[in-house]
Design a protein around this motif. Structure first.
Motif, PDB file in Angstrom:
ATOM      1  N   ARG A 161       0.835  -1.204   0.000  1.00 29.73           N
ATOM      2  CA  ARG A 161       0.000   0.000   0.000  1.00 29.73           C
ATOM      3  C   ARG A 161       0.865   1.248   0.000  1.00 29.73           C
ATOM      4  O   ARG A 161       0.550   2.226  -0.659  1.00 29.73           O
ATOM      5  N   GLN A 162       1.978   1.198   0.767  1.00 33.22           N
ATOM      6  CA  GLN A 162       2.835   2.377   0.784  1.00 33.22           C
ATOM      7  C   GLN A 162       3.473   2.567  -0.592  1.00 33.22           C
ATOM      8  O   GLN A 162       3.631   3.692  -1.049  1.00 33.22           O
ATOM      9  N   ARG A 163       3.792   1.479  -1.276  1.00 31.48           N
ATOM     10  CA  ARG A 163       4.305   1.608  -2.645  1.00 31.48           C
ATOM     11  C   ARG A 163       3.264   2.272  -3.530  1.00 31.48           C
ATOM     12  O   ARG A 163       3.583   3.104  -4.387  1.00 31.48           O
ATOM     13  N   ILE A 164       2.010   1.881  -3.313  1.00 31.70           N
ATOM     14  CA  ILE A 164       0.942   2.479  -4.119  1.00 31.70           C
ATOM     15  C   ILE A 164       0.798   3.963  -3.808  1.00 31.70           C
ATOM     16  O   ILE A 164       0.629   4.793  -4.712  1.00 31.70           O
ATOM     17  N   MET A 165       0.905   4.308  -2.515  1.00 31.85           N
ATOM     18  CA  MET A 165       0.863   5.728  -2.145  1.00 31.85           C
ATOM     19  C   MET A 165       1.988   6.496  -2.847  1.00 31.85           C
ATOM     20  O   MET A 165       1.798   7.615  -3.319  1.00 31.85           O
ATOM     21  N   ILE A 166       3.162   5.857  -2.908  1.00 33.93           N
ATOM     22  CA  ILE A 166       4.299   6.505  -3.562  1.00 33.93           C
ATOM     23  C   ILE A 166       4.043   6.648  -5.066  1.00 33.93           C
ATOM     24  O   ILE A 166       4.264   7.708  -5.652  1.00 33.93           O
ATOM     25  N   ALA A 167       3.506   5.585  -5.659  1.00 36.97           N
ATOM     26  CA  ALA A 167       3.184   5.641  -7.090  1.00 36.97           C
ATOM     27  C   ALA A 167       2.201   6.776  -7.355  1.00 36.97           C
ATOM     28  O   ALA A 167       2.334   7.545  -8.313  1.00 36.97           O
ATOM     29  N   MET A 168       1.208   6.881  -6.465  1.00 35.38           N
ATOM     30  CA  MET A 168       0.185   7.912  -6.600  1.00 35.38           C
ATOM     31  C   MET A 168       0.820   9.297  -6.503  1.00 35.38           C
ATOM     32  O   MET A 168       0.540  10.185  -7.304  1.00 35.38           O
ATOM     33  N   ALA A 169       1.704   9.445  -5.516  1.00 36.09           N
ATOM     34  CA  ALA A 169       2.328  10.751  -5.284  1.00 36.09           C
ATOM     35  C   ALA A 169       3.239  11.138  -6.447  1.00 36.09           C
ATOM     36  O   ALA A 169       3.295  12.301  -6.845  1.00 36.09           O
ATOM     37  N   MET A 170       3.951  10.150  -7.005  1.00 40.23           N
ATOM     38  CA  MET A 170       4.942  10.469  -8.034  1.00 40.23           C
ATOM     39  C   MET A 170       4.332  10.534  -9.432  1.00 40.23           C
ATOM     40  O   MET A 170       5.006  10.950 -10.374  1.00 40.23           O
ATOM     41  N   SER A 171       3.072  10.124  -9.563  1.00 41.35           N
ATOM     42  CA  SER A 171       2.498   9.961 -10.903  1.00 41.35           C
ATOM     43  C   SER A 171       2.412  11.273 -11.671  1.00 41.35           C
ATOM     44  O   SER A 171       2.409  11.276 -12.892  1.00 41.35           O
ATOM     45  N   SER A 172       2.316  12.399 -10.976  1.00 42.29           N
ATOM     46  CA  SER A 172       2.265  13.664 -11.706  1.00 42.29           C
ATOM     47  C   SER A 172       3.613  14.371 -11.675  1.00 42.29           C
ATOM     48  O   SER A 172       3.698  15.564 -11.929  1.00 42.29           O
ATOM     49  N   ASN A 173       4.635  13.598 -11.344  1.00 38.20           N
ATOM     50  CA  ASN A 173       5.999  14.120 -11.369  1.00 38.20           C
ATOM     51  C   ASN A 173       6.162  15.407 -10.553  1.00 38.20           C
ATOM     52  O   ASN A 173       6.529  16.453 -11.088  1.00 38.20           O
ATOM     53  N   PRO A 174       5.911  15.343  -9.237  1.00 37.09           N
ATOM     54  CA  PRO A 174       5.948  16.555  -8.410  1.00 37.09           C
ATOM     55  C   PRO A 174       7.369  17.061  -8.234  1.00 37.09           C
ATOM     56  O   PRO A 174       8.330  16.312  -8.356  1.00 37.09           O
ATOM     57  N   LYS A 175       7.473  18.357  -7.927  1.00 33.45           N
ATOM     58  CA  LYS A 175       8.790  18.927  -7.674  1.00 33.45           C
ATOM     59  C   LYS A 175       9.207  18.668  -6.246  1.00 33.45           C
ATOM     60  O   LYS A 175      10.383  18.605  -5.922  1.00 33.45           O
ATOM     61  N   LEU A 176       8.185  18.575  -5.376  1.00 30.25           N
ATOM     62  CA  LEU A 176       8.473  18.320  -3.968  1.00 30.25           C
ATOM     63  C   LEU A 176       7.591  17.180  -3.463  1.00 30.25           C
ATOM     64  O   LEU A 176       6.389  17.166  -3.701  1.00 30.25           O
ATOM     65  N   LEU A 177       8.230  16.218  -2.803  1.00 38.45           N
ATOM     66  CA  LEU A 177       7.473  15.142  -2.180  1.00 38.45           C
ATOM     67  C   LEU A 177       7.609  15.299  -0.673  1.00 38.45           C
ATOM     68  O   LEU A 177       8.722  15.338  -0.145  1.00 38.45           O
ATOM     69  N   ILE A 178       6.478  15.408   0.005  1.00 44.71           N
ATOM     70  CA  ILE A 178       6.513  15.459   1.461  1.00 44.71           C
ATOM     71  C   ILE A 178       6.171  14.063   1.970  1.00 44.71           C
ATOM     72  O   ILE A 178       5.124  13.513   1.630  1.00 44.71           O
ATOM     73  N   ALA A 179       7.066  13.481   2.739  1.00 45.05           N
ATOM     74  CA  ALA A 179       6.818  12.132   3.252  1.00 45.05           C
ATOM     75  C   ALA A 179       6.784  12.210   4.774  1.00 45.05           C
ATOM     76  O   ALA A 179       7.805  12.442   5.410  1.00 45.05           O
ATOM     77  N   ASP A 180       5.591  12.064   5.348  1.00 45.49           N
ATOM     78  CA  ASP A 180       5.432  12.184   6.797  1.00 45.49           C
ATOM     79  C   ASP A 180       5.545  10.805   7.430  1.00 45.49           C
ATOM     80  O   ASP A 180       4.602  10.023   7.405  1.00 45.49           O
ATOM     81  N   GLU A 181       6.686  10.495   7.971  1.00 46.25           N
ATOM     82  CA  GLU A 181       6.968   9.198   8.585  1.00 46.25           C
ATOM     83  C   GLU A 181       6.518   8.048   7.683  1.00 46.25           C
ATOM     84  O   GLU A 181       5.714   7.220   8.089  1.00 46.25           O
ATOM     85  N   PRO A 182       7.057   7.975   6.474  1.00 38.57           N
ATOM     86  CA  PRO A 182       6.531   7.010   5.503  1.00 38.57           C
ATOM     87  C   PRO A 182       6.811   5.560   5.868  1.00 38.57           C
ATOM     88  O   PRO A 182       6.168   4.668   5.325  1.00 38.57           O
ATOM     89  N   THR A 183       7.772   5.320   6.759  1.00 42.24           N
ATOM     90  CA  THR A 183       8.120   3.925   7.028  1.00 42.24           C
ATOM     91  C   THR A 183       7.872   3.523   8.476  1.00 42.24           C
ATOM     92  O   THR A 183       8.104   2.382   8.849  1.00 42.24           O
ATOM     93  N   THR A 184       7.381   4.458   9.283  1.00 35.42           N
ATOM     94  CA  THR A 184       7.227   4.179  10.708  1.00 35.42           C
ATOM     95  C   THR A 184       6.325   2.977  10.982  1.00 35.42           C
ATOM     96  O   THR A 184       6.561   2.203  11.902  1.00 35.42           O
ATOM     97  N   ALA A 185       5.276   2.831  10.157  1.00 36.79           N
ATOM     98  CA  ALA A 185       4.309   1.770  10.427  1.00 36.79           C
ATOM     99  C   ALA A 185       4.704   0.427   9.808  1.00 36.79           C
ATOM    100  O   ALA A 185       3.954  -0.526   9.887  1.00 36.79           O
ATOM    101  N   LEU A 186       5.891   0.373   9.200  1.00 35.03           N
ATOM    102  CA  LEU A 186       6.237  -0.846   8.454  1.00 35.03           C
ATOM    103  C   LEU A 186       7.317  -1.677   9.151  1.00 35.03           C
ATOM    104  O   LEU A 186       8.081  -1.171   9.971  1.00 35.03           O
ATOM    105  N   ASP A 187       7.400  -2.960   8.782  1.00 34.42           N
ATOM    106  CA  ASP A 187       8.468  -3.841   9.284  1.00 34.42           C
ATOM    107  C   ASP A 187       9.831  -3.319   8.830  1.00 34.42           C
ATOM    108  O   ASP A 187       9.941  -2.684   7.793  1.00 34.42           O
ATOM    109  N   VAL A 188      10.856  -3.668   9.573  1.00 36.84           N
ATOM    110  CA  VAL A 188      12.194  -3.160   9.277  1.00 36.84           C
ATOM    111  C   VAL A 188      12.638  -3.474   7.847  1.00 36.84           C
ATOM    112  O   VAL A 188      13.151  -2.600   7.149  1.00 36.84           O
TER     113      VAL A 188
END
Ligand SMILES: Nc1ncnc2c1ncn2[C@@H]1O[C@H](COP(=O)(O)OP(=O)(O)OP(=O)(O)O)[C@@H](O)[C@H]1O
Ligand code: SF4
Ligand SMILES: [Mg+2]
Lengths: 329, 320
Positions: A161-188
């Protein structure tokens, strides 16, 4: 001087109710240059998320930006109308969040959620948007991309799901990506993969990243520069090497010491004593004073400014006031 | 899915059986029977005994139950004690009126409650929201019969906008579209009276459901994509917030046939609700049993339909 993409200047965001004003973000300054990753670190409740949501102009309804500027590519976002923000959000500035489990709409297919933004910003037909979405899914390493398009969030793991969120965020080729604790909820192991993916995409698209985290390991791995926040303010800013080698603020030092290492033999893991003050009861003097081992008399009465002790290294602490004078002299 | 529906339908049989036993016991538990009331000096005692024998009331309750069950399963609902007509005929005369009233009530309910609930949720704790809340609680606490009488007093007697009874103008001989208009004119008052109660509770429910949905992380994600507020509301907030209404809709479908005993009585609306009232007063148990069983069956079916619709709307719910 590197090319500045975003400049946050004197940002104050408050939560206003009948009885009180909570200064969640209380005068924050920092810049993000093109192509750079800036990490924003600090303990829970210090205002990291509210800072990033202020940039997106997505703070909760009871919150308000009361002062300051957010200059993105030369334009002040705090002056933009809601309609103008529609063209910036998801297009120039995209955002991903901590909770991949709840950040996707449970009743819409992955394809629907991916294509709605693409159609909006890139003016593509449904068919073209679909191909673009599939291309993005492949890019973020999702197997069976075509099939996943018709699946729903509950059928996927947190990492997916986080990969999908990233795909969604990057799909319009943004100049700035804000990632608010993108990995905190995931396994190491998944964390490492997601960070690796973000690095790859950043190189590929030349995107700047504002990475919010409280994990110094993630900072070391990802960041070019670091801004340390405490109680709604920036207390230290430096490039990542300087910060790890010569942390100047007692709070940053404390954060560094509380990271477990293998080299030094540690009897007990260090932790900063006391707790973060909540925004409605910030101390009068230095906000860190009640927890600071080096606090002096003046720390209790006056607030320290940000002192530049080296090129690009600023600290909000009276201990460094004199050093600034030396540096200037 | 087909298998699931079949399983659910089969599962209804024991439930209905138990319901029928309970209902039958309740009907029997009331002392006396349909002919007790006709005991008056002018009626020949022999005649009453004959009638009891004719309708099987002289047999033991258990025997009576199984006779009823056997007939019921063959689609044979018996003869009314009161007016000696086949129960099926009595019901089919009434059912159309009840369904018409219920459908109009449902339409009024949804047409009012959904926009009001959403409006409130978008402006929580404002003057307008608080006003709506207050009226909701008044609506909720108003007894139906009182509301019905009040409505008749104001809108029929004083303002003379709507008729106070009946389903159409007797003897007017309207046909086609004119007849439909006439029927609508008659149904508005009882339907609105009935709707007031459910509008109040639906409004409360929709308001909190929308407020809840607006707080979800995926709504923030939708805004972060740059979707305009309207699109976020329609596609992300409302879709999730209104989904639970499907369950209510199923329950409403089930009660379509239940009729509204009090409202139908006050408005002299010849529907199943009034039939239930009349047959209960007269201890006309073939009619009572048939009406109650129809209600039970339609409630069970309404639940099943709700579950099926829900599984269509929410991809997380799948039956197979
Ligand atoms: N909707 C709100 N209403 C009132 N106060 C709020 C609201 N949202 C956040 N705050 C307050 O603002 C402060 C900053 O919150 P923020 O979410 O930015 O912290 P954070 O640094 O992101 O912490 P975390 O690491 O836990 O995510 C907190 O003290 C919090 O209590
Ligand atoms: S200003 Fe004083 S209290 Fe604050 S961090 Fe520096 S030494 Fe500690
Ligand atoms: Mg946060």
């Amino acid at each position: 001087m590197a090319d500045t993409l975003l400049e946050v200047k004197g940002l104050k965001t408050q939560f206003i109710s009948d009885k009180s004003r909570i200064p969640a973000v209380d005068g924050v300054d920092f810049n993000i240059h093109r192509g750079e990753t800036l990490a924003l670190v600090g303990e829970s409740g210090c205002g990291k998320s509210i800072t990033s949501l202020s940039i997106m102009r997505l703070i909760p309804e009871n919150g308000k930006i009361v002062e300051g500027k957010i200059v993105f590519e030369g334009e002040d976002l705090t002056k933009k109308s809601e309609e103008e923000m529609y063209h910036i959000r998801g297009n120039d500035i995209a955002m991903i969040f901590q909770e991949p489990m709840t950040s996707l709409n449970p009743v819409l297919s992955i394809g629907e959620q991916l294509t709605e933004g693409i159609i909006l910003h890139q003016k593509l037909t449904k068919q073209q948007a679909r191909s673009r979405a599939i291309e993005m899914l492949k890019l973020v390493g999702i197997p069976r991309a075509e099939e996943i398009m018709d699946e729903y969030p509950h059928q996927l793991s947190g990492g997916m799901r986080q990969r999908i969120m990233i795909a969604m965020a990057m799909s319009s080729n943004p100049k700035l990506l804000i990632a608010d604790e993108p990995t905190t909820a995931l396994d190491v192991t998944i964390q490492a993969q997601i960070l690796e993916l973000m690095k790859e995409l950043k190189e590929k698209f030349d995107t700047s990243i504002l990475l919010i985290t409280h994990d110094l390991g993630v900072v070391a791995e990802m960041a070019d520069r670091v801004v340390v926040m405490y109680a709604g303010q920036v207390v230290e800013e430096a490039d990542v090497h300087t910060l790890f080698e010569k942390p100047a603020h007692p709070y940053t030092e404390g954060l560094m010491k509380s990271v477990p290492t293998l080299e030094k033999e540690q009897k007990r893991l260090y932790s900063i004593r006391g707790i973060v003050p909540s925004p409605d009861e910030f101390p009068k003097g230095c906000r860190f004073a009640p927890r600071c081992d080096q606090a002096m008399e003046e720390c209790l009465h006056a607030q320290p400014d940000l002192y530049e002790i080296d090129a690009g290294h600023v600290v909000r602490c009276f201990l460094h006031k004199t050093k600034e004078r030396e540096a200037k002299a | 899915m087909g298998k699931y529906i079949l399983r659910r339908l089969l599962g209804m049989i024991p439930v209905l059986f138990i319901i029928s036993v309970l209902l039958f016991s309740l009907v029997q538990a009331v002392p006396g029977d349909a002919f007790t009331q006709q005991l008056n000096p002018h009626v020949d005692h022999k005649y009453i005994e004959e009638m009891r024998e004719k309708f099987g009331l002289d047999k033991s309750p258990i025997e009576q139950y199984f006779i009823w069950l056997k007939n019921f399963m063959q689609g044979e609902f018996g003869i009314s004690f009161k007016n000696k007509l086949p129960v099926s005929e009595l019901i089919s005369d009434r059912v159309g009126n009840t369904v018409f009233l219920a459908v109009i009530t449902l339409i009024i309910t949804y047409l009012l409650a959904i926009p009001i609930g959403i409006y409130s949720a978008n402006r929580p704790y404002t003057l307008m929201d608080n006003t709506i809340t207050t009226f909701s609680f008044i609506g909720l606490s108003l007894p139906t019969f009182f509301g019905a009488l009040l409505a008749i007093y104001i809108f029929s007697f004083n303002l003379e906008w709507f008729p106070s009874s009946g389903t159409m103008t007797a003897g007017a001989g309207y046909t086609g579209f004119r007849l439909l208009l006439d029927k609508l004119h008659h149904v508005i008052l009882p339907a609105t009276t009935l709707a007031v109660l459910s509008v109040a509770s639906y409004t409360r429910y929709i308001r909190s459901s929308v407020l809840e949905a607006k707080r979800q992380d995926y709504v923030r994600t939708a805004y972060a994509k740059g979707l305009p507020r309207k699109v976020v509301m329609r596609k992300h907030v409302l879709r999730n917030a209104l989904m639970p209404l499907i369950t209510f809709f199923g329950l409403d479908l089930g009660s379509l046939f239940a009729g509204a005993v009090l409202t139908e009585t006050v408005f002299t609306w010849p529907g199943l609700g009034r039939l239930i009232f009349e047959s209960t007063v007269n201890r006309d148990y073939p009619v009572m049993m048939a009406c109650y069983m129809i209600i039970a069956i339609s409630i069970l079916l309404g639940n099943l339909i709700a579950d099926i619709l829900y599984s269509k709307a929410d991809p997380r719910v799948r039956y197979d």
